[in-house]
Write a protein that holds these residues in place. Structure first.
Motif, PDB file in Angstrom:
ATOM      1  N   ARG A 185     -30.781   7.166 -59.753  1.00 36.50           N
ATOM      2  CA  ARG A 185     -30.644   6.175 -60.640  1.00 36.50           C
ATOM      3  C   ARG A 185     -30.306   4.440 -60.437  1.00 36.50           C
ATOM      4  O   ARG A 185     -30.451   3.584 -60.762  1.00 36.50           O
ATOM      5  CB  ARG A 185     -30.266   6.431 -61.953  1.00 36.50           C
ATOM      6  CG  ARG A 185     -30.934   7.398 -62.659  1.00 36.50           C
ATOM      7  CD  ARG A 185     -30.746   7.705 -64.071  1.00 36.50           C
ATOM      8  NE  ARG A 185     -29.454   7.397 -63.772  1.00 36.50           N
ATOM      9  CZ  ARG A 185     -29.087   7.863 -65.654  1.00 36.50           C
ATOM     10  NH1 ARG A 185     -30.387   8.040 -66.794  1.00 36.50           N
ATOM     11  NH2 ARG A 185     -27.366   7.897 -65.909  1.00 36.50           N
ATOM     12  N   LEU A 266     -37.216  15.053 -62.798  1.00 36.49           N
ATOM     13  CA  LEU A 266     -35.362  13.944 -63.024  1.00 36.49           C
ATOM     14  C   LEU A 266     -36.300  12.704 -63.198  1.00 36.49           C
ATOM     15  O   LEU A 266     -35.994  11.857 -63.403  1.00 36.49           O
ATOM     16  CB  LEU A 266     -35.051  14.485 -61.484  1.00 36.49           C
ATOM     17  CG  LEU A 266     -34.125  15.595 -61.377  1.00 36.49           C
ATOM     18  CD1 LEU A 266     -33.275  15.350 -59.743  1.00 36.49           C
ATOM     19  CD2 LEU A 266     -33.112  15.404 -62.260  1.00 36.49           C
ATOM     20  N   ARG A 268     -37.538  11.738 -65.869  1.00 41.60           N
ATOM     21  CA  ARG A 268     -37.701  11.097 -66.902  1.00 41.60           C
ATOM     22  C   ARG A 268     -36.132  10.244 -66.739  1.00 41.60           C
ATOM     23  O   ARG A 268     -35.958   9.333 -67.464  1.00 41.60           O
ATOM     24  CB  ARG A 268     -38.031  11.527 -68.160  1.00 41.60           C
ATOM     25  CG  ARG A 268     -39.384  12.362 -68.300  1.00 41.60           C
ATOM     26  CD  ARG A 268     -39.888  12.703 -69.677  1.00 41.60           C
ATOM     27  NE  ARG A 268     -41.093  12.783 -69.869  1.00 41.60           N
ATOM     28  CZ  ARG A 268     -42.012  12.332 -70.563  1.00 41.60           C
ATOM     29  NH1 ARG A 268     -42.261  10.934 -70.367  1.00 41.60           N
ATOM     30  NH2 ARG A 268     -43.338  12.264 -70.081  1.00 41.60           N
ATOM     31  N   ARG A 269     -34.984  10.833 -66.352  1.00 41.22           N
ATOM     32  CA  ARG A 269     -33.696  10.452 -66.267  1.00 41.22           C
ATOM     33  C   ARG A 269     -33.860   8.921 -65.841  1.00 41.22           C
ATOM     34  O   ARG A 269     -33.157   8.166 -66.162  1.00 41.22           O
ATOM     35  CB  ARG A 269     -33.128  11.510 -65.566  1.00 41.22           C
ATOM     36  CG  ARG A 269     -31.958  11.440 -65.072  1.00 41.22           C
ATOM     37  CD  ARG A 269     -30.722  12.252 -64.715  1.00 41.22           C
ATOM     38  NE  ARG A 269     -29.733  11.796 -64.436  1.00 41.22           N
ATOM     39  CZ  ARG A 269     -28.910  11.615 -64.277  1.00 41.22           C
ATOM     40  NH1 ARG A 269     -29.596  11.087 -63.006  1.00 41.22           N
ATOM     41  NH2 ARG A 269     -27.931  11.701 -64.473  1.00 41.22           N
ATOM     42  N   ARG A 272     -34.308   5.831 -68.059  1.00 41.11           N
ATOM     43  CA  ARG A 272     -33.300   6.379 -69.329  1.00 41.11           C
ATOM     44  C   ARG A 272     -32.547   5.140 -69.399  1.00 41.11           C
ATOM     45  O   ARG A 272     -31.946   4.725 -68.692  1.00 41.11           O
ATOM     46  CB  ARG A 272     -32.940   7.208 -69.681  1.00 41.11           C
ATOM     47  CG  ARG A 272     -33.348   8.635 -69.632  1.00 41.11           C
ATOM     48  CD  ARG A 272     -32.259  10.414 -70.016  1.00 41.11           C
ATOM     49  NE  ARG A 272     -33.433  11.015 -70.588  1.00 41.11           N
ATOM     50  CZ  ARG A 272     -32.712  13.073 -70.820  1.00 41.11           C
ATOM     51  NH1 ARG A 272     -31.703  12.525 -69.512  1.00 41.11           N
ATOM     52  NH2 ARG A 272     -33.603  13.920 -70.083  1.00 41.11           N
TER      53      ARG A 272
END
Length: 272
Positions: A185, A266, A268-269, A272
């Motif tokens: 991310r 993964l 949607r992670r 966040r």
């Protein structure tokens, strides 16, 4: 009979196979958006050809003259050209996850995630777009090869099939990059990981040398490396080396499908 003005008609969402046409349209829309970005910077297609040209002109010519790598009856430059196509496509797609991080930072990804389109449609569209971008490498390397006198096929059907192979391979590596984006991310960390794994993927394949000259542990890595199957299929199509093309295509299809599933899980992670 009077009609109740407040009556409504329920419209049920499509289920099962009836969802497929809508899903394909959404995938196509996402892929088209990605490809339109390329139209704003067409110079990218030219700059992308610098690296494969250098590999063929410098590395390929040097090792061809040294004759240190035994490729049998196939000249080393002809052996190398399909590997350079796969390598160039890998270098394009392995950093594709950075774009999805940019979309997250710009707020675009959050808006896309609230649409009815499933995450798999977004991932598949982006992966397909990465593959289409990589197709230019096939054309570019073929042109360079013909100018250098390297004997590759001129059969248009085989060239189209090679483009399809490149799309499949690029789709997997783009999904791998987007999977890493969902895990880390962070743009800078993703760039570092991409740089760290690109060369091992390349050298742990048969792009530069035959599997027969590898030590045992490297042969094992090459056997589980999707890039090796992409190179095998490209060599069978472009220079006619014997191989199991159906196995190579099957491995690439399974790898791309698993990549889409993993990256979608993964995604949607990432928002966040």
């Amino acid at each position: 009979m009077p009609v109740d003005a407040h009556s409504t008609t329920l419209v049920r969402a499509p289920r099962g196979l009836h969802r497929v046409p809508g899903l394909l349209r959404r995938m196509g829309a996402f892929a088209l958006v990605e490809l339109q970005k390329l139209s704003h910077d067409r110079s990218e297609l030219v700059t992308r050809m610098v690296q494969p040209a250098l590999w063929l002109l410098i590395f390929g010519q040097t090792f061809s003259n040294l004759r240190v790598i035994d490729t049998g009856d196939v000249p080393y430059l002809a052996f190398l050209a399909p590997g350079i196509i796969a390598q160039s496509a890998l270098f394009i797609s392995i950093f594709y996850g950075i774009q999805i991080v940019w979309d997250r930072d710009a707020g675009i990804l959050a808006k896309l995630m609230v649409t009815p389109a499933p995450a798999s449609a977004l991932i598949t569209g982006k992966a397909f777009a990465a593959g289409v971008r990589s197709v230019a490498q096939v054309v570019g390397v073929l042109i360079i090869a013909y100018l250098m006198g390297i004997h590759l096929t001129g059969n248009p059907l085989r060239i189209l099939a090679a483009m399809g192979i490149v799309v499949l391979g690029s789709a997997f590596f783009a999904c791998l990059s987007m999977t890493l984006a969902g895990l880390v991310r962070n743009r800078d960390r993703l760039m570092g990981i991409g740089q760290a794994i690109t060369m091992p993927l390349f050298f742990a394949s048969n792009a530069l040398y035959p599997v027969d000259v590898m030590p045992g542990w490297l042969r094992w890595l090459s056997a589980v490396n999707p890039l090796s199957y992409e190179v095998n299929a490209l060599r069978a199509l472009l220079i006619g080396t014997p191989g199991n093309t159906w196995l190579d295509v099957g491995v690439l299809l399974v790898a791309a499908a698993l990549g889409v599933v993993t990256a979608s899980a993964l995604l949607r992670r990432l928002v966040r």
